[in-house]
Design a protein around this motif. Sequence first.
Motif, PDB file in Angstrom:
ATOM      1  N   ILE A  20       0.856  -1.188   0.000  1.00  0.00           N
ATOM      2  CA  ILE A  20       0.000   0.000   0.000  1.00  0.00           C
ATOM      3  C   ILE A  20       0.887   1.231   0.000  1.00  0.00           C
ATOM      4  N   ALA A  21       0.644   2.099  -0.997  1.00  0.00           N
ATOM      5  CA  ALA A  21       1.427   3.331  -1.116  1.00  0.00           C
ATOM      6  C   ALA A  21       0.626   4.546  -0.711  1.00  0.00           C
ATOM      7  N   ASP A  22      -0.697   4.479  -0.830  1.00  0.00           N
ATOM      8  CA  ASP A  22      -1.548   5.611  -0.466  1.00  0.00           C
ATOM      9  C   ASP A  22      -2.775   5.061   0.223  1.00  0.00           C
ATOM     10  N   ALA A  23      -2.869   5.274   1.519  1.00  0.00           N
ATOM     11  CA  ALA A  23      -3.985   4.715   2.287  1.00  0.00           C
ATOM     12  C   ALA A  23      -5.308   5.343   1.913  1.00  0.00           C
ATOM     13  N   ARG A  24      -5.283   6.525   1.312  1.00  0.00           N
ATOM     14  CA  ARG A  24      -6.540   7.188   0.977  1.00  0.00           C
ATOM     15  C   ARG A  24      -7.338   6.413  -0.061  1.00  0.00           C
ATOM     16  N   GLU A  25      -6.646   5.664  -0.900  1.00  0.00           N
ATOM     17  CA  GLU A  25      -7.345   4.896  -1.944  1.00  0.00           C
ATOM     18  C   GLU A  25      -8.170   3.768  -1.358  1.00  0.00           C
ATOM     19  N   LEU A  26      -7.802   3.296  -0.166  1.00  0.00           N
ATOM     20  CA  LEU A  26      -8.516   2.162   0.425  1.00  0.00           C
ATOM     21  C   LEU A  26      -9.415   2.581   1.588  1.00  0.00           C
ATOM     22  N   LEU A  27      -9.453   3.884   1.944  1.00  0.00           N
ATOM     23  CA  LEU A  27     -10.237   4.339   3.080  1.00  0.00           C
ATOM     24  C   LEU A  27     -11.717   4.126   2.838  1.00  0.00           C
ATOM     25  N   LEU A  28     -12.368   3.464   3.794  1.00  0.00           N
ATOM     26  CA  LEU A  28     -13.798   3.192   3.687  1.00  0.00           C
ATOM     27  C   LEU A  28     -14.587   4.012   4.702  1.00  0.00           C
ATOM     28  N   GLU A  29     -14.076   4.146   5.911  1.00  0.00           N
ATOM     29  CA  GLU A  29     -14.797   4.872   6.964  1.00  0.00           C
ATOM     30  C   GLU A  29     -13.777   5.520   7.901  1.00  0.00           C
ATOM     31  N   ASP A  30     -14.086   6.737   8.373  1.00  0.00           N
ATOM     32  CA  ASP A  30     -13.220   7.482   9.290  1.00  0.00           C
ATOM     33  C   ASP A  30     -14.109   8.072  10.362  1.00  0.00           C
ATOM     34  N   VAL A  31     -14.012   7.518  11.581  1.00  0.00           N
ATOM     35  CA  VAL A  31     -14.916   7.885  12.670  1.00  0.00           C
ATOM     36  C   VAL A  31     -14.097   8.210  13.913  1.00  0.00           C
ATOM     37  N   VAL A  32     -14.546   9.235  14.638  1.00  0.00           N
ATOM     38  CA  VAL A  32     -13.965   9.575  15.932  1.00  0.00           C
ATOM     39  C   VAL A  32     -14.947   9.193  17.015  1.00  0.00           C
TER      40      VAL A  32
END
Length: 566
Positions: free
Chosen positions: A126-138
């Motif tokens: 994986i070179a760019d995690a943004r391509e695989l991001l599905l959900e971002d929760v705090v």
Amino acid sequence: MRKNRTKRAGSRLTFTIVIANMIGLFILLLGSFALTQYRDGLVQAKLEGVRAQAQIIADVLAQVAIDETTCQPVEEADIAAQEETAICALSLRQRDVREVFNRVWDSFEGRVRIFNAPQTFDDPPIADARELLLEDVVLREDEIVAQTLPPLDQNNNVIRSFEDEGLWRRVSRFFSRDFRAEARRRTLEDELNAALASSPFAEERGAASVRLDEEGELVASVSVPIRRVQAIYGIVTAESGGIDTLVEDARLSILPFFGWAVAAAILSSLLLTTMIAQPIRQLAIASDKVREGISAAGRARIPDFTYRKDEIGELSASLKSMTQAIYARMEAIESFAADVSHELKNPLTSIRSASETLQLAKTPEQQAKLLAVIQKDVARMDRLITDISNASRLDAELARETREAVGLGRLIKDIVASYGHTAGDGAASVQFEEPMDEIYILGNPTALSQVIRNLIDNARSFSPEGGAVRLTLERAKTRHSKSRIIVEDDGPGIPPDHLESIFNRFYTKRPQGSAFGNNSGLGLAISRQIVNSHGGRIFAENRLKNPEDKDGDRLGARFIVELPDA
């Protein structure tokens, strides 16, 4: 010098005491900024908590959010083949993922991100995690806050400007610069790749690291694969921040204690100054006054701190003793100078009178008599000057002398033998009975010989014609081991009230009928000075016909010298 001391407001010793007390406190303060052990323990605790949170979320998502609509059934025997070639699309249903996060996670807090897994095992890392991001929760306790966070930075090095931070945070981050530099080198992509490569049979699943987030804050991050059997459908990355804040708070909590410690150090420094620096300064000023007083023919008093049972009290006592010794020596020098002047004046007066009368003498007999008087007074002056010279050099010689083991029996025997060869007609004989065992002391044989000769000469000068001077050597019967040299004569003895004064310099009072002018009056004084320098004592007493009657008939004088054994 004293003027400089009195004008100087501060004290170098006070300054030294304060600095010495403060150095340790500042070292402790600087050490507290490091807090390496505390920080590592905090980071480890954070990682353990985040790991447990990430594993629970991964297990839940593995049960409810896996998208198997595009997968074909796989037999158990074909599981191994699945590791090399993907036979279905491995993904998560975003709707189910969001449903999971819509539940109440009472014990969870921090940031959770869900990433899809690469579709094949042959995909590059994986070179760019943004391509695989599905959900971002705090997540926070008792609430779920879904928010849009700033986009991920490729190098994960977006740092807040140093100028926007307070001084305390700047200092805190300065001491954590090495730790933060190491965290800056770690990236989210490295952590995701390590999680994909982790073994499903490991006790701690996934990968953990401490790195910087998009805001430049330290976070404890753990990435755990969402795994069913051997297949990986995604990755849960849980992060927990606040490390900087907790470390800074811990450092900040030390400051009040440091303030109290500084106050205690200042108070103890002032106390030490009062107890040490000021007394020493007073003693130094008093010593200057003594020096100035000597040149001004005055006297100064040394402050008395002998009531203190410490080194300052010992220093005060030593300075007082030294000052008293100096004043006593000054008085002795003054008295010695006056006595020398008086003793030299007497023969000079006699010589002048005889020389003036010589011019008026008419007969050879009168002239011969006056010349004899002049010659006798000249001899007396020569003897007096020699004795004065010896007495004045005695202190220096005793200070430079070397001590050695001296056999007293042999020393006295040799001296007595010399008197046997030089005794004149009618002079008192000198007798000595050598002891069976030799007695040794540590001393200067030349100086001790002078003491014995002075005592013998003094005893012979008082002894009647045909009398005897007897010497005895014995070991004193006292608690301390001492040797005794006893010199006795058959003379008129010593008046009881003069038993001590005969040791004064220029003591020349002699009984009626004794020859006058044959002695300088320094022999006994020199003998006492030598004996004292050897740690012994010398004293005189009378040989009485009736020992119980102190005022009875005297048979002669007795001088006793006591010396410590070697």
